[in-house]
Design an enzyme around this catalytic site. Structure first.
Site, PDB file in Angstrom:
ATOM      1  N   TYR A 125       0.813  -1.221   0.000  1.00 40.88           N
ATOM      2  CA  TYR A 125       0.000   0.000   0.000  1.00 40.88           C
ATOM      3  C   TYR A 125       0.845   1.269   0.000  1.00 40.88           C
ATOM      4  O   TYR A 125       0.317   2.368  -0.080  1.00 40.88           O
ATOM      5  CB  TYR A 125      -0.969   0.001   1.183  1.00 40.88           C
ATOM      6  N   LYS A 171       3.263 -15.060   5.962  1.00 39.06           N
ATOM      7  CA  LYS A 171       3.670 -16.069   4.971  1.00 39.06           C
ATOM      8  C   LYS A 171       5.196 -16.149   5.030  1.00 39.06           C
ATOM      9  O   LYS A 171       5.903 -16.003   4.011  1.00 39.06           O
ATOM     10  CB  LYS A 171       3.154 -15.634   3.581  1.00 39.06           C
ATOM     11  N   ASP A 204      -2.572 -18.574   4.227  1.00 34.87           N
ATOM     12  CA  ASP A 204      -3.487 -19.490   3.523  1.00 34.87           C
ATOM     13  C   ASP A 204      -4.253 -20.363   4.512  1.00 34.87           C
ATOM     14  O   ASP A 204      -5.469 -20.576   4.379  1.00 34.87           O
ATOM     15  CB  ASP A 204      -2.738 -20.339   2.493  1.00 34.87           C
ATOM     16  N   ASP A 228      -6.389  -6.743   4.713  1.00 34.67           N
ATOM     17  CA  ASP A 228      -7.448  -6.239   3.838  1.00 34.67           C
ATOM     18  C   ASP A 228      -8.327  -7.402   3.368  1.00 34.67           C
ATOM     19  O   ASP A 228      -9.557  -7.369   3.455  1.00 34.67           O
ATOM     20  CB  ASP A 228      -6.780  -5.543   2.639  1.00 34.67           C
TER      21      ASP A 228
END
Ligand code: ATP
Length: 345
Positions: A125, A171, A204, A228
């Protein structure tokens, strides 16, 4: 006595319709609880772009600098030029997005009550994308300072909640350096909060667990992009975007807004669900308590949440929740309920 100056940004699409209800509710609470709030309208979004040539006019930023908080409706196409910029300008580092079960709203499981705490100032972002001819690179800055600050926020929030648990979502098995730094920082901060349960999960796996076992979560802390995506998912798990509030919190200023967008497909029809924005009002009042130790404001926030529970229990719902009430009718019922709940027994 006027204690707080609150800016109102009405936004685009369904923004003006839901803002009217949220402002009405805020004015009602202001009177009932003597909160000392005064309101000032500010421009921002597609309308401002058309009228002033800028989605975020400099005058709006100047006004906001003198306000304690802003209650913001969604804006349309220019959203990234408004909220993403405001987050950077005012260093609103924590994006807080609660998801919980409400009466007579279909949720995947009965006892979901979680909050996603999303780092709000960096990651992709930052908007740094490089054109390399046949390839494009998007940069993803992650700093130790921002990781530490968001982790502290999440653990302090967990201290105020019954389950007292933080899950760091990342991750780090693939993004070893950037998410590695985030995870390592969360683990270090966790050691300072021995009374809070801490675990971590790959993003995930977290996306899957939000559907399979959402009751396992309490506070989820994560980086900007994952936050988000996961918060939109979490809002569906408890019954839909129309009910989801959020806060963008900085040291001295905060912006409160519904999670959903400007919903141009239903704008002007009078059927938008105003409760995401109304619950954002409740988050703002709760923040006044945290920031200024204002007990009155805390009581007003709690009564507002109780009033939302009461009207939903009675089936007062807009079409997105399976009801047939209009935006304004929900607002009227809510006001009646606020007055009833605030009367001395
Ligand atoms: P934007 O581009 O501003 O994000 P969008 O339509 O792509 O707009 P949302 O506004 O979040 O994204 O809307 C997604 C879907 O959810 C739409 O079908 C919209 O009508 C519905 N929706 C969103 N907010 C509400 C609301 N408050 N009440 C009822 N339906 C809503």
């Amino acid at each position: 006595m006027n204690k707080y100056l609150v800016a109102i940004m009405e936004g685009d699409g369904i923004g003006p319709e839901i803002s009217k209800v949220a402002v009405d509710v805020l004015e009602t609470l202001n009177e009932l609880f003597d909160l000392g709030i005064s309101l000032q309208n500010v421009e921002g979004g597609d309308g401002a772009l058309k009228n002033f040539g800028k989605a975020l006019p400099p005058y709006t930023v100047e006004v906001l600098k003198n306000c304690h908080a802003c209650l913001k409706a969604p804006v349309g196409e220019s959203a990234a030029d408004v909220i993403v910029k405001l987050r950077q300008i005012f260093d609103l580092y924590a994006n807080v997005r609660p998801s919980r079960v409400f009466p007579s709203v279909r949720a995947l499981k009965p006892n979901i009550d979680l909050v996603i705490v999303r780092e709000n100032t960096e990651d992709v972002y930052k908007g740094v994308e490089l054109d390399l001819g046949d390839a494009v690179v998007a940069l993803r800055p992650i700093t130790k300072k921002a990781c530490e600050r968001i982790a502290e926020y999440a653990f302090n929030l967990a201290k105020t909640r019954a389950k007292r648990k933080v899950t760091a979502v990342h991750k780090a098995n693939v993004l070893r350096k950037s998410d590695g730094l985030f995870l390592e920082t969360c683990r270090r901060v966790a050691k300072r909060y021995q009374d809070i349960n801490f675990d971590d999960m790959l993003v995930d796996a977290a996306a899957m667990s939000l559907i399979r076992d959402p009751e396992r979560f309490d506070v989820i802390v994560t980086t900007n992009l994952y936050g988000d995506i996961l918060s939109d998912e979490a809002s569906q798990v408890v019954g839909g975007l129309g009910l989801a509030p959020s806060a963008n919190i900085g040291e001295n200023f905060a912006i409160f807004e519904p999670v959903h967008g400007s919903a141009p497909d239903i704008a002007g029809k009078g059927i938008a669900n105003p409760l995401g924005m109304v619950l954002s009002v409740s988050m703002m009042l709760d923040w006044f308590f945290t920031r200024f130790s204002d007990q009155n404001s805390k009581s007003a926030s709690e009564v507002l949440v109780s009033a939302v529970y009461s009207i939903l229990k009675k089936g007062v719902k807009t079409p997105d929740l399976g009801g047939n009430y209009t935006t304004n009718q929900v607002g009227e019922e809510l006001k009646r309920e606020l007055i009833r709940l605030s009367k001395p027994m």
